[in-house]
Motif scaffolding. Structure first.
Motif, mmCIF file in Angstrom:
data_model
loop_
_atom_site.group_PDB
_atom_site.id
_atom_site.type_symbol
_atom_site.label_atom_id
_atom_site.label_comp_id
_atom_site.label_asym_id
_atom_site.label_seq_id
_atom_site.Cartn_x
_atom_site.Cartn_y
_atom_site.Cartn_z
ATOM 1 N N GLY A 49 30.563 -31.834 20.926
ATOM 2 C CA GLY A 49 31.325 -32.765 19.763
ATOM 3 C C GLY A 49 30.244 -33.258 18.886
ATOM 4 N N GLY A 50 30.636 -34.356 17.854
ATOM 5 C CA GLY A 50 29.984 -34.886 17.216
ATOM 6 C C GLY A 50 28.456 -35.154 17.235
ATOM 7 N N LEU A 51 28.104 -35.773 18.498
ATOM 8 C CA LEU A 51 26.790 -35.845 18.845
ATOM 9 C C LEU A 51 25.873 -34.836 18.504
ATOM 10 N N SER A 85 40.198 -31.243 16.504
ATOM 11 C CA SER A 85 39.801 -32.221 17.375
ATOM 12 C C SER A 85 39.680 -31.841 18.897
ATOM 13 N N ARG A 86 38.738 -32.497 19.562
ATOM 14 C CA ARG A 86 38.953 -32.608 20.955
ATOM 15 C C ARG A 86 40.645 -33.111 21.336
ATOM 16 N N LEU A 87 41.310 -32.758 22.221
ATOM 17 C CA LEU A 87 42.693 -33.188 22.527
ATOM 18 C C LEU A 87 42.473 -34.311 23.678
ATOM 19 N N ILE A 106 44.684 -23.287 20.331
ATOM 20 C CA ILE A 106 43.886 -23.728 21.408
ATOM 21 C C ILE A 106 42.642 -22.961 21.706
ATOM 22 N N GLY A 107 41.544 -23.901 21.500
ATOM 23 C CA GLY A 107 40.247 -23.365 21.991
ATOM 24 C C GLY A 107 39.430 -23.930 20.904
ATOM 25 N N TYR A 108 37.869 -23.430 21.028
ATOM 26 C CA TYR A 108 36.893 -24.029 19.840
ATOM 27 C C TYR A 108 36.235 -22.882 19.174
ATOM 28 N N MET A 139 35.106 -36.879 7.060
ATOM 29 C CA MET A 139 34.172 -36.575 6.028
ATOM 30 C C MET A 139 34.092 -35.291 5.338
ATOM 31 N N TYR A 140 34.376 -34.200 6.469
ATOM 32 C CA TYR A 140 34.489 -32.844 6.086
ATOM 33 C C TYR A 140 35.670 -32.821 5.115
ATOM 34 N N GLY A 141 36.849 -33.678 5.369
ATOM 35 C CA GLY A 141 38.140 -33.471 4.493
ATOM 36 C C GLY A 141 37.737 -34.121 3.071
HETATM 37 P P1 ADP Z 1 33.745 -36.249 18.704
HETATM 38 O O1 ADP Z 1 32.391 -36.231 18.499
HETATM 39 O O2 ADP Z 1 34.335 -37.491 19.294
HETATM 40 O O3 ADP Z 1 34.712 -35.016 19.302
HETATM 41 P P2 ADP Z 1 33.515 -36.158 15.741
HETATM 42 O O4 ADP Z 1 34.656 -36.203 14.614
HETATM 43 O O5 ADP Z 1 32.233 -37.009 15.481
HETATM 44 O O6 ADP Z 1 34.410 -36.479 17.114
HETATM 45 O O7 ADP Z 1 32.900 -34.620 15.894
HETATM 46 C C1 ADP Z 1 33.691 -33.649 16.467
HETATM 47 C C2 ADP Z 1 32.983 -32.264 15.939
HETATM 48 O O8 ADP Z 1 33.310 -31.110 16.767
HETATM 49 C C3 ADP Z 1 33.367 -31.854 14.433
HETATM 50 O O9 ADP Z 1 32.294 -31.295 14.009
HETATM 51 C C4 ADP Z 1 34.492 -30.910 14.631
HETATM 52 O O10 ADP Z 1 34.641 -30.211 13.553
HETATM 53 C C5 ADP Z 1 34.259 -30.266 15.832
HETATM 54 N N1 ADP Z 1 35.281 -29.580 16.692
HETATM 55 C C6 ADP Z 1 36.150 -30.472 17.654
HETATM 56 N N2 ADP Z 1 36.972 -29.668 17.935
HETATM 57 C C7 ADP Z 1 36.745 -28.399 17.535
HETATM 58 C C8 ADP Z 1 37.395 -27.022 17.735
HETATM 59 N N3 ADP Z 1 38.399 -27.105 18.455
HETATM 60 N N4 ADP Z 1 36.952 -26.013 17.086
HETATM 61 C C9 ADP Z 1 35.938 -26.280 16.393
HETATM 62 N N5 ADP Z 1 35.343 -27.429 16.075
HETATM 63 C C10 ADP Z 1 35.644 -28.494 16.641
#
Ligand code: ADP
Ligand code: GLC
Length: 474
Positions: A19-21, A295-297, A349-351, A380-382
């Protein structure tokens, strides 16, 4: 001025990310370097990272790290100076940083206590040629590092704890106090004791010299029961040493000028063709705004609200691509939406990091309906990609997006669409507003150029961290 900072975390781009961390931990060293602060990142050497460490020197050795030896290897990955804690009995295993297919790693409390223990040792004593002035711990996984400095001596090193998400608190049963090398007097409600056990996040919160949250609004919200998730009183008690520093975005990674085809505020042809390619790839034909979710779902992200609001949005001409993974029920609900609205809604579905770049490049809007969002990066990417953020007015989302309303439109300041409360009624209204704004090309172009002009880089926030380190060490 300037000095040395040991950053301690469980994730760091480009090595390991859930995630964003990871984005924040990976971006900070370069962002801080220009302020004169030399930051190195200490991480566990997970199985997948081991191969990269060939030839790296050993800079620290620990004989007894909860059942086996540990050593720290130093190297640089993609410009990030890293220290990897190699302790195979804790980190060389299948699965992700926190879990495997069997569920959470059962010894997570010990795995991350070990990371924190080594961090505190290095902070206190220094490596042969590098003694930190500040230990900067991130989230519960590093929460015990400030506690170890407080209980076993800090060697002159100050500590900062950053809360990226208070929903994760690192709880362990009370009988583990001694096992975790914590003194008996720490088992107290004013210290680490938490609901009869030990919370490593609370440990950091009560002992760190300073606490930051990843947006100013989140700092204020965390002191309220609705958002503090049990730790609101602890935060409020430490109020004078709590501040919010907004995350930035790594603008060399998130750069419309480096996408294929490239585009920018003054040359949007590349964005138009990226949209056409996306629609072709996903078999979509969307007359209105094309929205995305990356997003994480999970419940935090408000993904469960989508099935109720998407049908009207589609009827109004909109389209949607969802990229994410997480809760199986939410994954199924997203697949259902795609099945109900072929040609308008698609789901992956996936990363997929590379797809996420193409989505931001080609889409018109990004939806972030979070129930809470300590900072959030995708809005912010948006902004940077002219992909208008449609966000709930919470925490970091409220701190980064200026919602379109008569006042902000008249002032020429709006950069997106905001809604509150976080429910289907308000979210549905926001999507209606998106449909309406999209139909007004001049206004839409103005919103998009406002968004793209909004600064999302690290400059201001890196300076704020540097000022904090100066204050603590000065
Ligand atoms: P969080 O850390 O709570 O998940 P953030 O918005 O801070 O939320 O960061 C999420 C990060 O993970 C971003 O860089 C976002 O683009 C990335 N991300 C989340 N889900 C996916 C996915 N399925 N595929 C690619 N990147 C993802
Ligand atoms: C957490 C939060 C997110 C924040 C990220 C980086 O994962 O959920 O809002 O952007 O940490 O600080």
């Amino acid at each position: 001025m300037g000095g040395r900072v040991l950053s301690v975390a469980s994730e760091c781009v480009p090595l390991v990310k859930t995630g964003g961390l990871a984005d924040v931990v990976g971006a900070l060293p370069a962002a801080l370097a220009v302020t004169g602060w030399d930051m190195r990142v200490l991480l566990p050497c997970y199985r997948a990272l081991k191969a990269q460490t060939a030839g790296w020197p050993v800079v620290w050795e620990e004989g007894d790290l909860w059942g086996g030896p540990g050593r720290v290897l130093a190297g640089t990955v993609a410009g990030v100076p890293v220290l990897l804690l190699d302790a195979p009995h804790l980190f060389d295993r299948d699965g992700g940083p926190y879990s495997s297919l069997q569920g959470e790693h059962p010894d997570n409390a010990i795995r991350f206590a070990a990371l924190s223990w080594i961090a505190a040792q290095i902070a206190r004593e220094g490596l042969a040629d590098w003694k930190p002035d500040v230990l900067h711990a991130h989230d519960w996984q590093a929460g015990l590092a400030p506690a170890y400095l407080a209980y076993h001596g800090n060697g002159g090193c100050k500590s900062v704890l950053t809360i990226h998400n208070i929903a994760f608190q690192g709880w362990a049963p009370g009988h583990m106090l001694g096992i975790l090398r914590l003194p008996g007097h720490a088992f107290h409600t004013d210290a680490l004791e938490y609901y009869g056990g030990i919370s490593s996040l609370k440990g950091g919160l009560v002992t760190a010299d300073w606490i930051t949250t990843v947006s100013p609004s989140y700092a204020a919200e965390l002191m309220r029961p609705e958002f503090g998730m049990g730790l609101q009183g602890v935060l409020a008690a430490r109020g004078p040493v709590v501040s919010g520093i907004l995350n930035g975005v790594d603008t060399s990674v998130w750069n419309p000028g480096a996408e294929e085809p490239p585009f920018g505020p003054k040359s949007l042809a590349g964005k138009v063709s990226a949209r056409a390619s996306l629609c072709q790839e996903f078999g979509l034909d969307v007359p209105g705004p094309l929205a995305i979710v990356v997003s994480r779902l999970t419940d935090q992200k408000g993904i469960d609200l989508l099935p109720a609001v998407v049908p009207d949005f589609v009827l109004g001409g909109g389209g949607l691509i969802v990229l994410g993974s997480g809760d199986p029920g939410m994954e199924a609900a997203m697949r259902n939406l795609a099945a109900r609205f072929p040609g308008r809604v698609a789901v992956r579905i996936g990363y997929d990091e590379s797809l996420s770049h193409r989505l931001f490049a080609g889409a018109d809007a990004v939806l972030v309906p979070s129930r809470f969002e300590p900072c959030g990066l995708t809005q912010m990417y948006g902004l940077r990609y002219g992909t208008l953020p449609v966000v709930s007015l919470v925490d970091g989302l409220a701190d980064t997006v200026i919602g379109a309303n008569p006042a902000t439109l008249a002032a020429g300041a709006a950069t997106g669409i905001t809604f509150h409360p976080v429910d289907t009624l308000a979210f549905g209204q926001a999507l209606t507003q998106l449909l309406v704004l999209y139909r007004q090309p001049k206004l839409w172009a103005k919103l998009r150029s406002n968004a793209m002009a909004h600064p999302v880089g690290w400059e201001t926030s890196a300076a704020a961290y540097a000022a904090l380190y100066e204050r603590l060490t000065g």
